[in-house]
Write a protein that holds these residues in place. Structure first.
Motif, PDB file in Angstrom:
ATOM      1  N   GLU A  52      25.986  54.336  46.680  1.00  0.00           N
ATOM      2  CA  GLU A  52      27.211  53.745  46.490  1.00  0.00           C
ATOM      3  C   GLU A  52      27.005  52.071  47.076  1.00  0.00           C
ATOM      4  O   GLU A  52      26.342  51.694  47.780  1.00  0.00           O
ATOM      5  CB  GLU A  52      28.029  54.203  47.751  1.00  0.00           C
ATOM      6  N   ASN A  53      27.777  51.348  46.082  1.00  0.00           N
ATOM      7  CA  ASN A  53      27.662  49.776  46.279  1.00  0.00           C
ATOM      8  C   ASN A  53      29.077  49.396  46.557  1.00  0.00           C
ATOM      9  O   ASN A  53      29.775  49.103  45.617  1.00  0.00           O
ATOM     10  CB  ASN A  53      27.179  49.093  45.037  1.00  0.00           C
ATOM     11  N   LYS A  54      29.418  49.276  47.914  1.00  0.00           N
ATOM     12  CA  LYS A  54      30.792  49.011  48.290  1.00  0.00           C
ATOM     13  C   LYS A  54      31.191  47.392  47.769  1.00  0.00           C
ATOM     14  O   LYS A  54      32.084  47.363  47.389  1.00  0.00           O
ATOM     15  CB  LYS A  54      30.893  49.026  49.643  1.00  0.00           C
ATOM     16  N   LYS A  55      29.921  46.672  47.926  1.00  0.00           N
ATOM     17  CA  LYS A  55      30.380  45.212  47.515  1.00  0.00           C
ATOM     18  C   LYS A  55      30.872  45.050  45.968  1.00  0.00           C
ATOM     19  O   LYS A  55      31.953  44.633  45.712  1.00  0.00           O
ATOM     20  CB  LYS A  55      29.249  44.437  47.533  1.00  0.00           C
ATOM     21  N   GLU A  56      30.199  45.885  45.155  1.00  0.00           N
ATOM     22  CA  GLU A  56      30.478  45.699  43.563  1.00  0.00           C
ATOM     23  C   GLU A  56      31.253  47.010  43.371  1.00  0.00           C
ATOM     24  O   GLU A  56      31.593  47.019  42.243  1.00  0.00           O
ATOM     25  CB  GLU A  56      29.382  45.621  42.836  1.00  0.00           C
ATOM     26  N   GLU A  57      31.785  47.747  44.110  1.00  0.00           N
ATOM     27  CA  GLU A  57      32.627  48.885  44.070  1.00  0.00           C
ATOM     28  C   GLU A  57      32.283  49.835  42.769  1.00  0.00           C
ATOM     29  O   GLU A  57      32.984  50.109  41.900  1.00  0.00           O
ATOM     30  CB  GLU A  57      34.382  48.305  43.836  1.00  0.00           C
ATOM     31  N   TYR A  58      31.182  50.448  43.103  1.00  0.00           N
ATOM     32  CA  TYR A  58      30.839  51.568  42.159  1.00  0.00           C
ATOM     33  C   TYR A  58      29.819  52.753  42.832  1.00  0.00           C
ATOM     34  O   TYR A  58      29.176  52.099  43.812  1.00  0.00           O
ATOM     35  CB  TYR A  58      30.134  50.815  40.822  1.00  0.00           C
ATOM     36  N   MET A  59      29.624  53.698  42.173  1.00  0.00           N
ATOM     37  CA  MET A  59      28.551  54.648  42.733  1.00  0.00           C
ATOM     38  C   MET A  59      27.837  55.082  41.607  1.00  0.00           C
ATOM     39  O   MET A  59      28.392  54.966  40.442  1.00  0.00           O
ATOM     40  CB  MET A  59      29.319  55.786  43.286  1.00  0.00           C
ATOM     41  N   VAL A  60      26.553  55.448  41.762  1.00  0.00           N
ATOM     42  CA  VAL A  60      25.804  56.077  40.883  1.00  0.00           C
ATOM     43  C   VAL A  60      25.214  57.346  41.465  1.00  0.00           C
ATOM     44  O   VAL A  60      24.677  57.482  42.537  1.00  0.00           O
ATOM     45  CB  VAL A  60      24.463  55.047  40.753  1.00  0.00           C
ATOM     46  N   PRO A 101      32.668  53.811  38.790  1.00  0.00           N
ATOM     47  CA  PRO A 101      33.430  52.507  39.206  1.00  0.00           C
ATOM     48  C   PRO A 101      34.437  53.301  39.920  1.00  0.00           C
ATOM     49  O   PRO A 101      35.051  54.157  39.694  1.00  0.00           O
ATOM     50  CB  PRO A 101      33.992  52.006  37.872  1.00  0.00           C
ATOM     51  N   TYR A 102      34.847  52.557  41.058  1.00  0.00           N
ATOM     52  CA  TYR A 102      35.854  52.888  42.217  1.00  0.00           C
ATOM     53  C   TYR A 102      37.076  53.199  41.366  1.00  0.00           C
ATOM     54  O   TYR A 102      38.131  54.148  41.732  1.00  0.00           O
ATOM     55  CB  TYR A 102      35.966  52.029  42.959  1.00  0.00           C
ATOM     56  N   GLU A 103      37.649  52.241  40.429  1.00  0.00           N
ATOM     57  CA  GLU A 103      39.025  52.421  39.941  1.00  0.00           C
ATOM     58  C   GLU A 103      39.082  53.485  38.774  1.00  0.00           C
ATOM     59  O   GLU A 103      40.242  53.609  38.366  1.00  0.00           O
ATOM     60  CB  GLU A 103      39.295  50.958  39.268  1.00  0.00           C
ATOM     61  N   GLU A 104      38.129  54.186  38.636  1.00  0.00           N
ATOM     62  CA  GLU A 104      38.460  55.336  37.420  1.00  0.00           C
ATOM     63  C   GLU A 104      39.121  56.578  37.946  1.00  0.00           C
ATOM     64  O   GLU A 104      39.135  56.860  39.177  1.00  0.00           O
ATOM     65  CB  GLU A 104      37.115  55.852  37.041  1.00  0.00           C
TER      66      GLU A 104
END
Length: 81
Positions: A21-29, A42-45
């Motif tokens: 999780e990359n909280k700064k850029e708001e995504y996960m892999v 992406p967080y917004e999905e």
């Protein structure tokens, strides 16, 4: 990074699932190295869109009957982070 274990193809051997999780850029892999598979979230999905994309991607690397179970596990793990 979180590491989870899921039984995918062999009923007795768990496979490692990595969730970054990359909280700064708001995504996960999510990655499953044993399957040579990874997925960007992406967080917004929207949840339903994510479920569909995840299922389509996993159908390429796992059997049809395992896809739904694995999608549910991955979504649960992603949302608990």
């Amino acid at each position: 990074m979180k590491i989870r274990k899921a039984v995918i193809s062999d009923e007795q051997t768990p496979t490692k699932v990595y969730i970054y999780e990359n909280k700064k850029e708001e995504y996960m892999v999510v990655a499953i190295p044993d399957l040579e598979w990874s997925f960007f979230i992406p967080y917004e999905e929207e949840p339903e869109t994510l479920r569909e994309r995840l299922a389509l991607s996993l159908k390429r690397v796992v059997a049809q009957e395992q896809t739904e179970m694995l999608v549910n596990k991955l979504l649960y793990w992603v949302h608990e982070m």
